[in-house]
Design a protein around this motif. Structure first.
Motif, PDB file in Angstrom:
ATOM      1  N   ALA A   1     -38.812  27.733  53.073  1.00 37.68           N
ATOM      2  CA  ALA A   1     -39.869  28.274  52.198  1.00 37.68           C
ATOM      3  C   ALA A   1     -39.317  28.745  50.856  1.00 37.68           C
ATOM      4  CB  ALA A   1     -40.578  29.429  52.899  1.00 37.68           C
ATOM      5  N   GLY A   2     -38.017  28.575  50.637  1.00 32.50           N
ATOM      6  CA  GLY A   2     -37.436  28.930  49.356  1.00 32.50           C
ATOM      7  C   GLY A   2     -37.106  30.405  49.199  1.00 32.50           C
ATOM      8  N   ARG A   3     -36.761  31.047  50.308  1.00 30.14           N
ATOM      9  CA  ARG A   3     -36.363  32.459  50.252  1.00 30.14           C
ATOM     10  C   ARG A   3     -34.908  32.558  50.710  1.00 30.14           C
ATOM     11  NH1 ARG A   3     -41.797  32.702  52.144  1.00 30.14           N
ATOM     12  NH2 ARG A   3     -41.099  32.556  54.316  1.00 30.14           N
ATOM     13  N   PRO A   4     -33.951  32.193  49.837  1.00 25.92           N
ATOM     14  CA  PRO A   4     -32.554  32.083  50.255  1.00 25.92           C
ATOM     15  C   PRO A   4     -31.930  33.401  50.700  1.00 25.92           C
ATOM     16  CG  PRO A   4     -32.757  31.860  47.868  1.00 25.92           C
ATOM     17  CD  PRO A   4     -34.141  31.803  48.420  1.00 25.92           C
ATOM     18  N   GLU A   5     -32.275  34.519  50.051  1.00 17.61           N
ATOM     19  CA  GLU A   5     -31.651  35.792  50.434  1.00 17.61           C
ATOM     20  C   GLU A   5     -32.057  36.193  51.842  1.00 17.61           C
ATOM     21  OE1 GLU A   5     -32.209  38.919  47.662  1.00 17.61           O
ATOM     22  OE2 GLU A   5     -31.450  37.772  45.946  1.00 17.61           O
ATOM     23  N   GLU A   6     -33.370  36.082  52.151  1.00 14.68           N
ATOM     24  CA  GLU A   6     -33.842  36.408  53.500  1.00 14.68           C
ATOM     25  C   GLU A   6     -33.235  35.461  54.527  1.00 14.68           C
ATOM     26  OE1 GLU A   6     -35.645  36.125  50.835  1.00 14.68           O
ATOM     27  OE2 GLU A   6     -37.231  37.641  50.724  1.00 14.68           O
TER      28      GLU A   6
END
Length: 527
Positions: free
Chosen positions: A476-481
């Motif tokens: 989903a494009g949430r690399p930090e999470e």
């Protein structure tokens, strides 16, 4: 001893909250929460203390705690804005601030509809309790002038008796014996002695306009303690559909309550007098916890149960399921040997328990994971649901297998049914993770990550849930999470690689496996 505040009475012995002599319907954990606050009213009670007192130290979400506090306030006509009786102390906990007096109930005190009656045969000896949990379902009282509602109530009770009779670990008094109490006001302790049962389910039905309202309460007949009470209602448009809905709701609610009550009873027994069923119950209490230490403690208890009763199909199923859980979380120390032993136990469970929904559920699910028999596992879980349509684990474990098979919408329906049957289930984290799995394979990444996060909050060591959080965040494009979840995943099982994912989970469709592997690769899982 009763606690009196405003026009309420809280009775710990009968486990009843009443207002001006009318019983207020509350769930068991809501009752325990209120009772603990009342008993400790001279001080602030922390959330950690409430978790230990009400949930036995089990990890529950912040929303669960909040919803139960709100339910307490609703039961006593309080609210979060007014905080007339239950006050929230910021960052500290809660305190009951209402004025309380204590009183002993009169000797004649009982539930409003319960008075002592002489037994059918005063000279007959009390029946001994069966070795397994036992229950009698009494005819529900018709509180309406409409006699048609009496037939409706009788039909519901007969359906409840039939549904409970499908639970093999439960001794259920036959309909003809239960209905000898029809039209009589009874003392549940007397009923327990006459019928030789530990638990009694009683209730009432009332028609109000175009709607029917039914109440039910489950009582420990040995002590008179009220274990559970609930109200169900619906429109009379289709009275038979309403009857089925109420039956499903009642059975789905009381079956877990019976199991929990029996688990607590088993915990209190001295260890030198345990039989096979008590070892099984102690193992179940550990299994619900889900941690590595709990599963290691549960396994020998299930082995002891089958040693004492070599045909105890459900105990074989639970032991097999412990091996599945060890595999799913990367806890196996002798992987080939433990998988072989788990398969052996699972096959014994389904062979010995062809008509045992619990054995088929746990054994079939274990076979799907340990022996890679996904289609066969689904068939066994479907049979379990046919045998006992009110068994929540059969629905949510069947949902997992359907999700792995690619039947995402059917899987989501299974998880929703499980939650409806057991909304306070100690294994709720499994339902949340399964819902995440199904939404992930359906391509709904935001929904998947939300459900996965809920599951990990309830059980941080749940590897499947953590992996779904990592994969869905990454895609989903949430690399930090995604990286944060991957760090946790690597801590839980350092041996996992993209190359050995096929040995971990039985994902049937190539496109589902590709999406899962790609998500974990982007989150940082080594090849």
């Amino acid at each position: 001893m009763q606690f009196i505040f405003e026009d309420y009475a809280l009775d710990p012995e009968r486990r009843e909250l009443s207002r001006q002599s009318d019983v207020v319907s509350v769930g068991p954990q809501v009752f325990d929460l209120l009772l603990h606050l009342v008993r400790n009213r001279n001080r602030v009670v922390s959330k950690d203390e409430l978790l230990q007192a009400v949930w036995g130290g089990r990890i529950v979400s912040e929303s669960t705690m909040t919803s139960h506090i709100n339910a307490v306030r609703k039961a006593i006509c309080d609210n979060g804005d007014e905080q007339r009786l239950v006050k929230t102390i910021a960052r500290k906990g809660f305190r009951f601030i209402g004025e309380i007096s204590e009183a002993f109930p009169s000797q004649e005190a009982s539930s409003p509809n319960a008075v002592h009656v002489e037994p059918n045969n005063p000279l007959a000896p009390d029946l001994a309790l069966p070795e397994k949990p036992s229950i009698a379902v009494l005819p529900f009282h018709n509180l309406s002038d409409d006699t048609e509602q009496e037939y409706f109530a009788d039909g519901v009770v007969e359906d409840i008796i039939a549904a409970l009779s499908r639970i093999r670990w439960l001794f259920v008094v036959a309909r003809n014996s239960s209905f000898t109490y029809k039209g009589r006001a009874v003392d549940v302790k007397e009923v327990g002695r006459e019928l030789g049962v530990r638990y009694v389910l009683e209730g009432s039905v009332r028609k109000a306009g175009s709607r029917v309202r039914m109440t039910g309460q489950l009582v420990d007949a040995t002590s008179g303690t009220n274990l559970w009470a609930e109200r169900f209602e619906g429109a009379l448009d289709d009275i038979f559909e309403l009857q089925d809905q109420i039956t499903e709701s009642v059975v789905g609610a009381i079956a877990p309550q019976l199991e929990r009550a029996e688990i607590e009873r088993a915990k209190r027994k001295p260890t030198d007098s345990l039989d096979a069923y008590d070892y099984y119950l102690r193992g179940m209490a550990k299994l619900h916890n889900g941690t590595r230490e709990a599963i290691e403690a549960a396994l020998p208890l299930f082995y002891k149960a089958v040693e004492l009763d070599p045909e105890f199909a459900s105990a074989y199923g639970m032991a097999a399921w412990c091996y599945f859980w060890r595999k799913a979380n990367g806890w196996m120390t002798d992987r080939p040997g433990e998988i072989t032993e788990g398969i052996r136990l699972a096959r014994l469970a389904v062979e010995l328990g062809r008509d045992d929904a619990v054995a088929l559920t746990r054994g079939g699910h274990a076979l799907a994971h340990l022996a890679c028999e996904l289609d066969g596992g689904i068939a066994l879980l479907d049979r379990a649901v046919l045998l006992n349509p009110n068994l929540a684990p059969a629905w949510f474990l069947g949902g997992f297998l359907r999700a792995f098979h690619g039947e995402t919408e059917g899987a989501i329906e299974h998880f929703a049914r499980a939650v409806r049957l057991s909304p306070l289930d100690p294994e709720m984290f499994r339902m949340q993770a399964g819902t995440a799995l199904a939404h992930f394979f359906a391509g709904r990444l935001d929904t998947a990550s939300s459900w996965a996060e809920k599951a990990t909050r309830n059980l941080p060591s749940f590897l499947i849930a953590v992996s779904l959080a990592a994969a869905s965040h990454a895609l989903a494009g949430r690399p930090e999470e995604a990286r944060a979840a991957m760090r946790r995943m690597r801590e839980l099982d350092p041996s996992l690689r993209v190359s050995n994912l096929k040995d971990w989970l039985p994902i049937h469709r190539p496109e589902d496996f590709a999406a899962f592997a790609d998500g974990l690769r982007r989150a940082g899982l080594p090849e």
